[in-house]
Write a protein that holds these residues in place. Structure first.
Motif, PDB file in Angstrom:
ATOM      1  N   LYS A   1       1.820  -2.604  -5.054  1.00  0.00           N
ATOM      2  CA  LYS A   1       1.015  -3.140  -5.957  1.00  0.00           C
ATOM      3  C   LYS A   1       1.725  -4.733  -5.923  1.00  0.00           C
ATOM      4  O   LYS A   1       2.529  -4.359  -5.834  1.00  0.00           O
ATOM      5  CB  LYS A   1       0.755  -2.516  -7.273  1.00  0.00           C
TER       6      LYS A   1
ATOM      7  N   GLU B   1      -3.107   2.597  -6.633  1.00  0.00           N
ATOM      8  CA  GLU B   1      -2.886   1.124  -8.110  1.00  0.00           C
ATOM      9  C   GLU B   1      -4.170   0.450  -7.772  1.00  0.00           C
ATOM     10  O   GLU B   1      -4.233  -0.600  -8.813  1.00  0.00           O
ATOM     11  CB  GLU B   1      -1.486   0.749  -7.256  1.00  0.00           C
ATOM     12  N   TYR B   2      -4.944   0.099  -6.711  1.00  0.00           N
ATOM     13  CA  TYR B   2      -5.529  -1.158  -6.770  1.00  0.00           C
ATOM     14  C   TYR B   2      -6.762  -0.505  -7.896  1.00  0.00           C
ATOM     15  O   TYR B   2      -7.528  -0.896  -8.872  1.00  0.00           O
ATOM     16  CB  TYR B   2      -6.564  -1.287  -5.324  1.00  0.00           C
TER      17      TYR B   2
END
Length: 263
Positions: free
Chosen positions: A233, A71-72
């Motif tokens: 997230k 997600e990052y």
């Protein structure tokens, strides 16, 4: 056992105690050495909860949950490979604040996010531990919120302000010496709404692996802490938000976010 670091009205400085059924049994000494109860009891609501300790060395696991890495990477537009070994970094003690204290958002910050993390507290000096021996040096566990400014994180080579600005590291509320990591779940709420939930133990590299690898090169000392990373997230946080990081079996770390005052 829950060790609470606290200060009481009219008292001289902070001290440790044991949390028992909503009361704090004051202790002479610390969790890291000789100690004994003083006979003094406080109601929990009457004391100020302090940071569990100011660590000698403040270690932090690198990327340690697969979903968070993916997600990052998608959010930052970068290509992040899944780590092949346990990597460790450092944080700064100036950033520590206690349960219920404010996290101050710097005036030029634009993308502030939480990271709810398990924190491991070292209780014994250790070097060259095998994975089988690694937990022998652990005193207990607490909760951390690794607040991060993502735009700074992308641009600052050392994360010096992205991760270490004053108040960016809430930790607490207490030290739990009896904790079942395999059964634990981490839940993060923003203003009462669940925004992240994951099994705490679903790390790429577990506590034993990190401590064993670290101890090959570093001497671990009583009072050192190791933050174990996060999954999921975070939404972008703003002044007025309240973030709660709950780890089942440990408790809940709660902090409110405020804007930096001009001046």
């Amino acid at each position: 056992m829950k060790w609470l670091h606290f200060s009481a009205p009219g008292g001289a400085g902070s001290r440790y105690g044991w949390l028992e059924d909503g009361r704090v049994r004051e202790v002479r000494g610390t969790p890291f050495g000789e100690h004994a109860p003083t006979g003094v009891l406080h109601r929990l609501e009457d004391v100020r909860i302090e940071v569990p300790l100011v660590p000698r060395t403040f270690y932090a696991a690198g990327l340690n949950y697969v979903r968070h890495i993916r997600e990052y990477a998608g959010q930052s537009g970068t290509s992040l490979a899944i780590p092949q070994q346990a990597d460790i970094g450092y944080r700064a003690v100036n950033a520590l604040v206690a349960h219920e204290e404010a996290v101050v958002i710097p005036s030029d910050a634009r993308q502030v996010e939480y990271e709810g993390e398990l924190v491991v507290l070292i209780g014994k000096k250790a070097r060259h531990l095998s994975e089988a021996e690694a937990l022998d040096c652990v005193l207990g566990y607490t909760i951390g919120n690794d607040v991060s400014e993502r735009l700074w994180q992308a641009s600052d080579r050392t994360f010096w302000r992205a991760k270490n600005s004053d108040t960016f590291k809430p930790m607490g509320p207490w030290i739990e010496t009896e904790f079942d990591l395999d059964a634990a779940e981490t839940t993060v709420r923003v203003n009462g709404e669940v925004t992240t939930h994951f099994r705490t133990a679903e790390m790429l590299f577990g506590v034993r692996t990190f401590i064993s690898r670290m101890s090959r090169y570093l001497t671990l000392h009583p009072g050192d802490v190791v933050w174990m990373g996060t999954d999921g997230k975070s939404p972008h946080l703003k002044a007025g938000d309240v973030v709660e990081v709950e780890i089942s079996g440990l408790g809940t770390l709660r902090n409110h976010f405020v804007a930096e005052e001009a001046g």
